[in-house]
Design an enzyme around this catalytic site. Structure first.
Site, mmCIF file in Angstrom:
data_model
loop_
_atom_site.group_PDB
_atom_site.id
_atom_site.type_symbol
_atom_site.label_atom_id
_atom_site.label_comp_id
_atom_site.label_asym_id
_atom_site.label_seq_id
_atom_site.Cartn_x
_atom_site.Cartn_y
_atom_site.Cartn_z
ATOM 1 N N GLU A 58 0.864 -1.176 0.000
ATOM 2 C CA GLU A 58 0.000 0.000 0.000
ATOM 3 C C GLU A 58 0.889 1.211 0.000
ATOM 4 O O GLU A 58 1.622 1.441 0.962
ATOM 5 C CB GLU A 58 -0.800 -0.016 1.281
ATOM 6 C CG GLU A 58 -2.245 0.142 1.033
ATOM 7 C CD GLU A 58 -2.891 0.397 2.327
ATOM 8 O OE1 GLU A 58 -2.870 1.552 2.734
ATOM 9 O OE2 GLU A 58 -3.347 -0.579 2.930
ATOM 10 N N CYS A 63 -3.231 7.856 4.472
ATOM 11 C CA CYS A 63 -3.054 7.341 3.123
ATOM 12 C C CYS A 63 -4.311 7.580 2.290
ATOM 13 O O CYS A 63 -4.258 7.625 1.067
ATOM 14 C CB CYS A 63 -2.707 5.860 3.162
ATOM 15 S SG CYS A 63 -3.774 4.906 4.234
HETATM 16 P P1 NDP Z 1 8.879 4.659 4.153
HETATM 17 O O1 NDP Z 1 8.631 3.967 2.882
HETATM 18 O O2 NDP Z 1 10.140 5.375 4.316
HETATM 19 O O3 NDP Z 1 8.741 3.660 5.351
HETATM 20 C C1 NDP Z 1 7.683 2.742 5.470
HETATM 21 C C2 NDP Z 1 8.136 1.564 6.309
HETATM 22 O O4 NDP Z 1 9.170 0.870 5.612
HETATM 23 C C3 NDP Z 1 8.757 1.972 7.644
HETATM 24 O O5 NDP Z 1 8.412 1.014 8.607
HETATM 25 C C4 NDP Z 1 10.229 1.940 7.352
HETATM 26 O O6 NDP Z 1 11.011 1.732 8.486
HETATM 27 C C5 NDP Z 1 10.303 0.738 6.442
HETATM 28 N N1 NDP Z 1 11.508 0.683 5.649
HETATM 29 C C6 NDP Z 1 12.170 1.695 5.033
HETATM 30 N N2 NDP Z 1 13.231 1.205 4.389
HETATM 31 C C7 NDP Z 1 13.273 -0.120 4.595
HETATM 32 C C8 NDP Z 1 14.147 -1.165 4.203
HETATM 33 N N3 NDP Z 1 15.192 -0.934 3.451
HETATM 34 N N4 NDP Z 1 13.882 -2.408 4.619
HETATM 35 C C9 NDP Z 1 12.816 -2.672 5.385
HETATM 36 N N5 NDP Z 1 11.954 -1.725 5.799
HETATM 37 C C10 NDP Z 1 12.177 -0.457 5.403
HETATM 38 O O7 NDP Z 1 7.674 5.584 4.345
HETATM 39 P P2 NDP Z 1 7.353 6.595 5.537
HETATM 40 O O8 NDP Z 1 6.634 5.840 6.613
HETATM 41 O O9 NDP Z 1 8.512 7.418 5.930
HETATM 42 O O10 NDP Z 1 6.373 7.485 4.766
HETATM 43 C C11 NDP Z 1 6.871 8.190 3.656
HETATM 44 C C12 NDP Z 1 5.816 8.383 2.648
HETATM 45 O O11 NDP Z 1 5.061 7.204 2.439
HETATM 46 C C13 NDP Z 1 4.793 9.381 3.032
HETATM 47 O O12 NDP Z 1 5.280 10.666 2.885
HETATM 48 C C14 NDP Z 1 3.695 9.013 2.121
HETATM 49 O O13 NDP Z 1 3.892 9.556 0.876
HETATM 50 C C15 NDP Z 1 3.769 7.519 2.048
HETATM 51 N N6 NDP Z 1 2.812 6.838 2.917
HETATM 52 C C16 NDP Z 1 1.802 6.198 2.339
HETATM 53 C C17 NDP Z 1 0.887 5.539 3.090
HETATM 54 C C18 NDP Z 1 -0.202 4.759 2.444
HETATM 55 O O14 NDP Z 1 -0.834 3.945 3.085
HETATM 56 N N7 NDP Z 1 -0.468 4.938 1.191
HETATM 57 C C19 NDP Z 1 0.912 5.579 4.547
HETATM 58 C C20 NDP Z 1 2.045 6.272 5.072
HETATM 59 C C21 NDP Z 1 2.961 6.849 4.268
HETATM 60 P P3 NDP Z 1 11.806 2.940 9.187
HETATM 61 O O15 NDP Z 1 10.777 3.816 9.778
HETATM 62 O O16 NDP Z 1 12.620 2.248 10.200
HETATM 63 O O17 NDP Z 1 12.596 3.617 8.120
#
Ligand code: NDP
Length: 692
Positions: free
Chosen positions: A254, A293
């Site tokens: 998602e 989201c």
């Molecule tokens: P990220 O994609 O940076 O992170 C999402 C999750 O992935 C976090 O738990 C993060 O962990 C983890 N993650 C990041 N890199 C890795 C990796 N290499 N291996 C495993 N896990 C990883 O998104 P954010 O949460 O920072 O949100 C950023 C953007 O995502 C928002 O600005 C928005 O655009 C979008 N978003 C969309 C949503 C939706 O449902 N459509 C909901 C929320 C956000 P960690 O925190 O430790 O980096």
């Protein structure tokens, strides 16, 4: 304070200094998170070898009751979670969505157990007939996968994000490893502390990682399931991890979603739908400071109403008090952190290259009870893009904050086309009082949105809103939204189960599915099944009844008694050009006559009442002179929970005496004529007492 990870049955702190986590409102450091030194391979192994067997042994009903107990337990401790949630910048309403929304999800899935059998596995869909003689057939069953569910979650819903997923994998019989986004993981940890302390889940059903996911994906296997919520770039990277691809691990994603709302051409100022539209937009822009989201990012309005609409939205946004969520007057809190604020501003700049701000400011915001620089506050920003077909950044860039862009359309076909320019979203709303417009929008734009809300005065008061995913409805969207799908009641549970097509004799399929299949061998041990208590009844218990001759007088009497004088049931009808040769018996008379044959009469017995009919088909006309008999078979048993008794103080104490311990029994009724051909078939339901 270092957050703890709950892994392999223990609370463990990671090595090293860890990542600092800050209060989003005051900017103070509140905890550190690290997973350094954790062995991710053994975490997954532990889930598979300890949590999985414990959960998969339980029936759906046991798992559902477990969810209910957990939801009740957490709900009693919710105040504690609210206090932590304020630090994420969330207001009371925002926190309610996250915290109690999460518990609500557990409750909903607990109730969903009733749609499943009291077994660890279940059937899927209808039986399939595969032979003329009826001795070879097919069906589908779903068995819990043998792996773990790995949930990699976003920062915006630290509680709901975990529970909406775990509720479903636990109901399916699969354990979870939860990795919340690091910056708000302190709230997830607070909830998991209570979950583990409750002792309600079997050991290994839940493990928590606070901090980096390390090399967890190097250890996934084909029986695991990965869910991801976050940015598209991270999602794509993880989805294409070589181990994920090699092992064909299901990956539910998602990601970014540019959700749209459309104002119907029929809506003008002065009609209720106008205010409903404005209110919905304000709500979606300000709840969780737009960090949802599902939040509305694109607003499509008939071109001649643009100015009236943006002015009304601006006026409405002006009334939103921003500031410290602990102050009761505050309606919008902060973003989750300074990094998020910076990122939103950068994204807005990209959209601004081809649009302008008509409400709010990127540089300043008035806040109550807080320092606008130390806290991650941002003013709501309403943008205007007058050329949405030419200036397309708005359809591509997600600013994950209180940001939305208003755009004009000429006619509905343009609105549909524009909504599709988002290339796939989680949800879209149309506000209209005209159901023809609603139908045209939903059917034509439906290909590009996971959920659609038709909002008008008739439903607005009770509507759950554009932005609320619901446990019993599908959540997810095509294309840019990740192509994933979760929740949706039974549909969601299936993601954690393996579907197996099974083939064999009806008797074998009955033994596997625990549902009697037509043509399977029955057991006729002599005792009428109505004389048996719920526990005594076996699937396949069967009686072949005596015969009853259907006469013309019977049909006449039934017509008079019921008042159903349909021409086909009358003797003197001219039957030319009808479906029948002569007077035919009423279907309901045949069903009633069937009951007269299979019901064991006069004496009280464990059957409490007739509960209804699931399926009923009349397959051949029954004319006067036909002799029918019934094959009556116990098809399926569904236990029911006894309502709990309550003392005067409201404390639960055993079963309610007025609610008899009982279960639902489904019976297959096959109505057969003298040529041995079926004339009707039904599945009827009764309530049957348990043994005293
Ligand atoms: P990220 O994609 O940076 O992170 C999402 C999750 O992935 C976090 O738990 C993060 O962990 C983890 N993650 C990041 N890199 C890795 C990796 N290499 N291996 C495993 N896990 C990883 O998104 P954010 O949460 O920072 O949100 C950023 C953007 O995502 C928002 O600005 C928005 O655009 C979008 N978003 C969309 C949503 C939706 O449902 N459509 C909901 C929320 C956000 P960690 O925190 O430790 O980096």
């Amino acid at each position: 304070m270092k957050l703890e990870n709950y892994i392999t049955g223990k609370w463990i702190t990671g090595d090293g200094d860890g990542q600092s986590l800050y209060d989003a409102v005051t900017g103070e450091e509140i905890a550190k998170a690290t997973t350094e030194g954790l062995d991710f391979g053994s975490i997954l192994d532990y889930g598979r070898s300890i949590g999985n067997p414990a959960l998969r042994r339980m029936s759906f009903h046991e798992r559902g009751r477990m969810l209910r107990a957990l939801a009740t337990y957490l709900n009693e401790r919710k105040e504690k979670f609210y206090q932590v949630s304020y630090k994420t910048g969330a207001t009371k309403t925002d926190s309610w969505i996250d915290i109690e929304g999460g518990f609500g999800n557990l409750f909903s899935n607990a109730s969903l157990r009733r749609k499943f059998p009291d077994l660890p596995y279940c059937t899927d869909g209808d039986p399939v007939s595969l032979s003329k003689g009826g001795n070879f057939m097919g069906h589908h069953i779903l068995v819990p996968k043998e792996g773990v569910a790995i949930h990699i979650n976003a920062f915006n819903f630290p509680v709901w994000g975990m529970l909406e997923k775990c509720a479903v994998n636990w109901l399916a019989g699969v354990p979870a490893v939860v990795k919340p986004a690091t910056i708000t993981s302190y709230l997830t940890e607070a909830v998991v502390q209570e979950i583990i302390a409750s002792g309600i889940l079997p050991e290994g059903a839940l493990q928590l990682i606070c901090g980096s996911a390390g090399d967890v994906l190097d250890h996934v296997s084909s029986q695991d399931v990965i869910t991801f919520t976050g940015s598209k770039s991270t999602g794509l990277k993880l989805r294409s991890h070589p181990k994920v691809l090699n092992e064909s691990v299901p990956f539910n994603m998602e990601a970014d979603s540019l959700n749209a709302i459309v104002l119907g051409e029929d809506v003008d100022p002065g009609i209720p739908e106008w205010d409903i539209f404005i209110k919905e937009i304000r709500k979606e822009m300000t709840v969780k400071a737009g960090q949802k989201c599902t939040a509305i990012r694109r607003i499509f309005v008939p071109e001649n109403k643009m100015e009236d609409v943006w002015k009304a939205i601006a006026l409405s946004l002006k009334q939103t008090t921003i500031g410290n969520p602990l102050n009761e007057k505050v309606r919008m809190g902060s973003l989750a952190g300074q990094i998020q604020r910076q990122e939103v501003k950068q994204q807005v700049q990209k959209i601004l290259a081809s649009s302008q701000i008509v409400y709010g400011s990127l540089d300043s915001v008035e806040v109550l009870d807080a320092d606008p620089d130390k806290g991650a506050f941002l003013s709501p920003l309403l943008l205007l893009n007058e050329k949405p077909f030419e200036s397309t950044a708005v359809h591509e860039v997600e600013a994950f904050g209180p940001v939305s862009t208003i755009m004009p359309y000429k006619d509905l076909s343009e609105a549909i086309e524009l909504s599709k320019k988002g290339k796939g979203s989680l949800c879209s709303t149309i506000v209209t009082a005209n159901d023809k417009i609603a139908k045209d929008y939903v059917v034509s734009a439906g290909t590009h949105h996971g959920r659609m809300l038709v909002l008008n005065a008739e439903c607005a008061k009770e509507s759950t809103g554009h932005g609320s995913p619901l446990p019993m409805l599908v959540h997810g969207g095509p294309g840019r939204a990740g192509g994933g799908e979760e929740m949706g009641g039974i549909r969601g549970v299936k993601h954690y189960m393996q579907r197996v097509a099974i083939q064999g004799s009806p008797t074998s399929i009955t033994a596997i599915t625990r549902i009697y299949q037509q043509n399977a061998k029955g057991n006729t041990d002599g005792k009428h099944p109505f004389k048996k208590y719920f526990e005594e009844l076996q699937i396949g218990d069967q009686i072949i009844t005596g015969k009853k001759l259907i006469t013309s007088e019977d049909i006449d009497r039934f017509a008079d008694l019921s008042g159903d004088h349909f021409y086909a049931h009358l003797r003197d009808t001219d039957f030319s050009n009808t479906m029948f040769d002569k007077q035919v018996a009423h279907g309901y008379f045949i069903m009633s006559a069937a009951a007269g044959l299979f019901v064991d009469s006069y004496e009280k017995n464990p059957v409490l009442l007739n509960y209804g009919i699931d399926e009923l088909r009349f397959t051949k006309p029954v004319y006067a002179g036909t002799e029918i008999h019934i094959r009556f078979t116990c098809k399926e048993k569904i236990p029911q929970d006894q309502k709990p008794a309550r003392t005067a103080e409201g404390v639960q104490s055993g079963g309610d005496e007025n609610d008899l311990p009982k279960g639902i029994v489904k019976w297959l009724v096959e109505i057969i004529d003298e040529t041995n051909e079926p004339v009707g078939i039904a599945t009827i339901l009764t309530m049957v007492k348990r043994k005293p």
